[in-house]
Design an enzyme around this catalytic site. Structure first.
Site, PDB file in Angstrom:
ATOM      1  CD  GLN B  47      29.777 -10.197  15.469  1.00 46.83           C
ATOM      2  OE1 GLN B  47      30.851 -10.170  16.066  1.00 46.83           O
ATOM      3  NE2 GLN B  47      28.804 -11.012  15.851  1.00 46.83           N
ATOM      4  N   GLY B  48      31.078  -6.620  15.949  1.00 41.46           N
ATOM      5  CA  GLY B  48      30.624  -5.397  16.591  1.00 41.46           C
ATOM      6  C   GLY B  48      29.228  -5.422  17.167  1.00 41.46           C
ATOM      7  CB  SER B  87      24.081 -11.299   7.968  1.00 48.15           C
ATOM      8  OG  SER B  87      25.294 -11.541   7.301  1.00 48.15           O
ATOM      9  NE  ARG B  88      19.824 -15.891  13.913  1.00 49.72           N
ATOM     10  CZ  ARG B  88      19.754 -15.761  15.228  1.00 49.72           C
ATOM     11  NH1 ARG B  88      20.860 -15.639  15.922  1.00 49.72           N
ATOM     12  NH2 ARG B  88      18.597 -15.766  15.846  1.00 49.72           N
ATOM     13  CB  THR B  90      22.034  -6.082  13.419  1.00 44.63           C
ATOM     14  OG1 THR B  90      23.447  -6.049  13.556  1.00 44.63           O
ATOM     15  CG2 THR B  90      21.467  -4.698  13.624  1.00 44.63           C
ATOM     16  CE  LYS B 287      16.840  -3.488   3.113  1.00 42.76           C
ATOM     17  NZ  LYS B 287      17.123  -3.434   1.668  1.00 42.76           N
ATOM     18  N   GLY B 288      20.562  -5.844   8.563  1.00 44.70           N
ATOM     19  CA  GLY B 288      21.607  -6.830   8.839  1.00 44.70           C
ATOM     20  C   GLY B 288      22.638  -6.731   7.749  1.00 44.70           C
ATOM     21  CD  GLU B 291      27.061 -14.492   6.575  1.00 43.67           C
ATOM     22  OE1 GLU B 291      27.523 -15.564   6.148  1.00 43.67           O
ATOM     23  OE2 GLU B 291      25.851 -14.306   6.820  1.00 43.67           O
TER      24      GLU B 291
END
Lengths: 430, 332, 158
Positions: B47-48, B87-88, B90, B287-288, B291
């Site tokens: 996901q990087g 998705s947390r 970042t 924001k993130g 997903e």
């Protein structure tokens, strides 16, 4: 745009990927490393009356066999009742009962097949609607419905749905059925465990959550964190499936017992059949809409099939509450969400976790509502879209809304000319 | 016969653990030659996060990205990350990095003060050096800071952590749980072609707009948008672990049976754009993301199928058999 | 019973002791420590084990090792030259963002390299066909097609 953020730089590990030098857990090979295969339950539900591993233990090429009694600490790792190796009660086909370490996988598998297993098969339940009935076979002693803090279903009540339905000009009822998915990362689950030179247990892992998993593993091994470390961080795809462990616990217990390096990997078949899944969801929506396009109410009944153990299945039912009405300002929302146990592999996190599911239902429901009042599907979305300060069903106050802007941009890119009154709308004001 | 149809969807997604209080830590130190070690606990699954994290640290310190080495490998030395999920990474990890960089900058200002004959409060950090406010010529470069500190008995290391508010359980009576790190948004237009003889659906074109607060790493975002589309198409049309659910008969046990999207299933025409409505609490407004890029296609494809053949099939995956049965039922 | 298998791997002659039922993937990964071909499924479905056999992309997990006796096998390691220069496709995949987790990348690159060796100016359909047997769960397909098209149009050539 910042100086460094916002720059489209290539991926840090990209050169490793294109030269084939990126190292994944299955690329780890250690001197004298043994290979593990698991004995898995052949039945969906049953009681183990006896387990005789002697033929496996004595097979040439086999270094050791572990069963529940070999777990140094607690035989549980996420849910308090989910065992590393089943001792007595089987809840789904494929649950691990024992593990064999041998010189290669073929030898280990041959030894697994020599293990004598006496199981009394019991009647399973697969359909969550059947499992919800009072006389259904019990997947777990406490019953087949998870107890939320609101009882045996997640309750969400915002506003007054009956009032909302009374105000509506049209009511639409519809059922949405969403089946099970697998993460299917290109890299199947795998772990390599060994005792390092400082007498510490080291585990190469595919985990997405290594600190979280350390707190689950240490009680299994009966070791403090100072005696265990997890090595990883480069994973061949996860998508939520590697938030749960399939190999690390077994590999660690075996390494501790034999003081040898061991590799435990799932075949693609085992990974597809037995690792965690996105569980199925069924939603029954009843929604009300006024002729002017305002959605007045949603009444939702949800059933989530969470499989044999609760890990994140019940969390899914809670997490989706935020988007029960989609990203739209609907004043009245009523929800009863059930997390139901069945004799299936465990349902846990997968990309979009539970939100993709409630989004599917609520989005199509918006189209049906638009149809019911003869409104364009863009228009009903613009009218109801969250603005800053709107309130979600969970009472979250919307901040930095961007739905209207996203819709305008998508329409523009697709060459769709939206009417002026929609183009004039903004997330910053109603 | 091939029937074309178009469908839309608009969605939101949440960043962070439901209930909040999901922490991350970060650690950054200056090395002997003025480059930096960034230690993070987040697993990179593709996901990087490794890439985005370096960019955030580079921005916070105002040093080139190339001078930031990142290590996330061994729990012996990587700081805590609750996990690469929800998705947390970042949002929470990025904020932890910014905190760690502020800590390091404070220590660098204190260390450099005697070298620049100034007070720490009179110093700024930027452009790969420490300099006197209003007099950038009076400066010492990061290479010199690194050498002087590491060989001079000082250890300049910044640590930071970030934890969203919480934890909070939903209210037992109302289900209210008003905490949320951030919400991102997207809209999607999909064009499909349904073969009414075979039931096969081909996605011809997709158009996406994603509003994510801030695109920290645009090439990574591109991969997530298009990559998520592949998963969305698979979920919409072909992926089923237990095809006869709720029965467990014939579970998919090979990738020949669990059918995921291939290159041939991707739309020939694909467009996307990223929008930014900065989030007040996110790192540089981010924001993130990640997903959500597999969510929007599924209802949009359902709507497009309806547009093409006039039937609402509200079950996924919507397989060719279901399309053919729906067409048969429509005939009757 | 084991047999000596001799073949050419990435330009070098190799001799290795194999069992009759060893696959080429087993031999490459476990006996020769060539780790770039990956074990994604072992049933020939995913393409992560793709290698080039006499120039053709094949599933090494379905190739019985002894059948490559005397033949030429190439893995992605063959395409990074001694001076550390990358094949234009490797560079293009990197720059166009056609890698994410990287697990499928060696296989997908070999399918692409083989395509351009045989067909230097493929159509988009031909590109998609060539990589449609390389499953990528991260979904790098569109970037991969973009990278291959770019190289076919001259990107990265000397």
């Amino acid at each position: 745009m910042g100086k460094y953020i916002g720059q489209p730089i290539p991926r840090y590990e990209g050169l490793g990927h294109v030269t084939g030098t990126t190292r994944y857990v299955d690329d780890v090979s250690l001197p004298g490393m043994l290979y593990i295969k698991a004995l898995r339950s052949p039945v969906h539900k049953g009681i183990i009356h006896s387990l005789d591993v002697s033929a496996a233990v004595n097979m040439p090429g086999v270094a050791g066999v572990i069963t529940a009694k070999d777990i140094p600490g607690q035989n549980a790792y996420y849910a308090t009742d989910q065992p590393v190796l089943v001792k007595e009660h089987i809840r789904y086909k494929g649950e691990r009962i024992a593990a064999v370490a041998a010189v290669d996988e073929d030898t280990a598998q041959e030894a697994v097949e020599k293990i004598k297993l006496d199981i009394e098969e019991q009647a399973p339940v697969f359909d969550p609607f059947e499992a919800m009935k009072p006389d259904a076979p019990k997947v777990r002693p406490e019953g087949n419905l998870w107890e939320f803090n609101s009882g045996r279903r997640r309750v969400l009540r915002k506003g007054d749905v009956e009032k909302g339905f009374a105000e509506a000009d049209e009511i639409v009822e519809h059922r949405y059925v969403e089946k099970m998915n697998d993460h299917a990362p290109m890299e199947p689950h795998v772990a390599v465990a060994y005792i390092d030179e400082n007498d510490r247990l080291a585990i190469h892992t595919v985990s997405q959550a290594r600190h979280f998993h350390l707190t689950q593993l240490c009680p299994v091994f009966n070791l403090p964190i100072s005696k265990v470390h997890l090595i990883g961080g480069t994973v061949g795809g996860g998508f939520g499936g590697k938030n749960e462990m399939q190999c690390e616990h077994v590999a660690g217990v075996m390494a501790l017992k034999l003081r040898r390096a061991v590799k435990f990997r799932l075949s693609r078949k085992e990974d597809l059949l037995y690792s965690t899944k996105r569980g199925a969801f069924v939603f029954d929506y009843k929604s009300g809409v006024k002729k002017d396009g305002h959605v007045t109410a949603h009444q939702v009944r949800g059933v989530h099939d969470i499989g044999a153990y609760h890990t994140m299945g019940e969390y899914a039912v809670e997490k989706q509450c935020l988007y029960l009405a989609g990203p739209y300002a609907v004043p009245n929302v009523w929800y009863d969400g059930h997390a139901v146990f069945t004799n299936k592999p465990v349902a846990s996190s997968m990309r979009g976790f539970a939100v993709v599911n409630v989004t599917y239902a609520s989005e199509i429901q918006m189209n049906l509502l638009a149809e019911a009042i003869g409104m364009d599907p863009w228009e009903i979305r613009f009218i109801n879209a969250w603005r800053d300060g709107d309130t979600a069903p969970t009472q979250w106050k919307v901040v930095a809304a961007g739905l209207i802007e996203s819709m305008k941009k998508a329409a523009e890119m697709d060459g769709i000319e939206l009417p002026e009154h929609l183009k004039a709308m903004s997330s910053r004001r109603r | 016969m091939k029937e074309k149809g178009k469908g839309i969807s608009s969605i939101g997604y949440a960043t962070g653990f439901f209930g909040g209080a999901d922490p991350n830590q970060a650690e950054i130190s200056i090395k002997m030659d003025g480059t930096f070690d960034l230690l993070m606990g987040t697993s990179d699954l593709g996901q990087g996060c490794k890439t985005a994290y370096r960019q955030i640290a580079a921005e916070a310190l105002d040093v080139p990205v190339e001078s930031i080495a990142l290590n996330n490998s061994d729990t012996d030395f990587i700081p805590m990350c609750l996990g690469a999920f929800a998705s947390r990474a970042t949002f929470v990890g990025g904020n932890a990095i910014i905190a760690a960089c502020e800590d390091l900058k404070r220590k660098m200002r204190e260390f450099a003060a005697p070298m620049l004959e100034a007070k720490p409060g009179e110093l700024e950090i930027g452009d790969n050096k420490v300099f006197v406010k209003g007099n950038p010529e009076k400066s010492v470069g990061m290479a010199d800071i690194g050498g002087a500190s590491n060989f001079g008995g000082a250890y300049l290391i910044g640590t930071g952590a970030y934890i969203p508010p919480g934890p909070m359980s939903p209210d037992p009576k109302t289900g209210a749980m008003p905490l949320l790190s951030a919400a991102a948004f997207a809209a999607c237009v999909v064009e499909v072609e349904v073969d009414t003889e075979t039931g096969v659906v081909q996605v011809l074109k997709s158009t996406h707009a994603y509003e994510i607060g801030k695109a920290i790493s645009p090439l990574i975002c591109k991969g997530q948008i298009n990559g998520g589309a592949a998963m969305g198409i698979g979920m919409a049309l072909s992926e089923s672990a237990h095809p006869y659910w709720p029965s467990v008969d014939f579970p998919a046990d090979t990738l020949g049976d669990y059918v995921i999207a291939t290159a041939a299933d991707m739309p020939v025409e694909d467009h996307y754009e990223i929008l930014e409505v900065p989030h007040p609490d996110g790192p540089y407004g981010a924001k993130g993301f990640c997903e959500m890029s597999s969510n929007a296609q599924i209802p949009a494809i359902t709507a497009a199928i309806h547009d093409a053949i006039g039937v609402w099939i509200t079950e996924f995956p919507t397989t060719p058999e279901m399309i053919l049965r729906a067409l048969e039922d429509k005939e009757r | 019973m084991k047999y000596t298998l001799s073949f050419t791997l990435n330009g070098c002659e190799v001799d290795v002791l194999v069992k009759p039922n060893d696959t080429l993937l087993d031999v490459l990964r476990e006996k020769l420590q060539v780790l770039s071909p990956k074990r994604g499924c072992d049933t020939g479905d995913c393409g992560a084990c793709t290698v080039l056999l006499e120039g053709e992309p094949v599933r090494s997990c379905l190739t019985i090792a002894m059948t490559v006796a005397g033949k030429k096998v190439r893995t992605i390691e063959a395409f990074t030259s001694g001076e550390g220069k990358l094949h234009p496709l490797q560079q293009a995949f990197h720059e166009h963002g056609a890698t994410q987790c990287g697990f499928c990348t060696p296989g997908m690159l070999l399918s692409s390299i083989s395509l351009l060796e045989k067909n230097p100016k493929p159509s988009r359909e031909e590109i998609v066909e060539a990589i449609s047997g390389n499953l990528c769960r991260c979904g790098t397909y569109l970037e991969a097609v973009e990278a291959i098209e770019a190289v076919a149009n001259g990107e990265g050539k000397e």
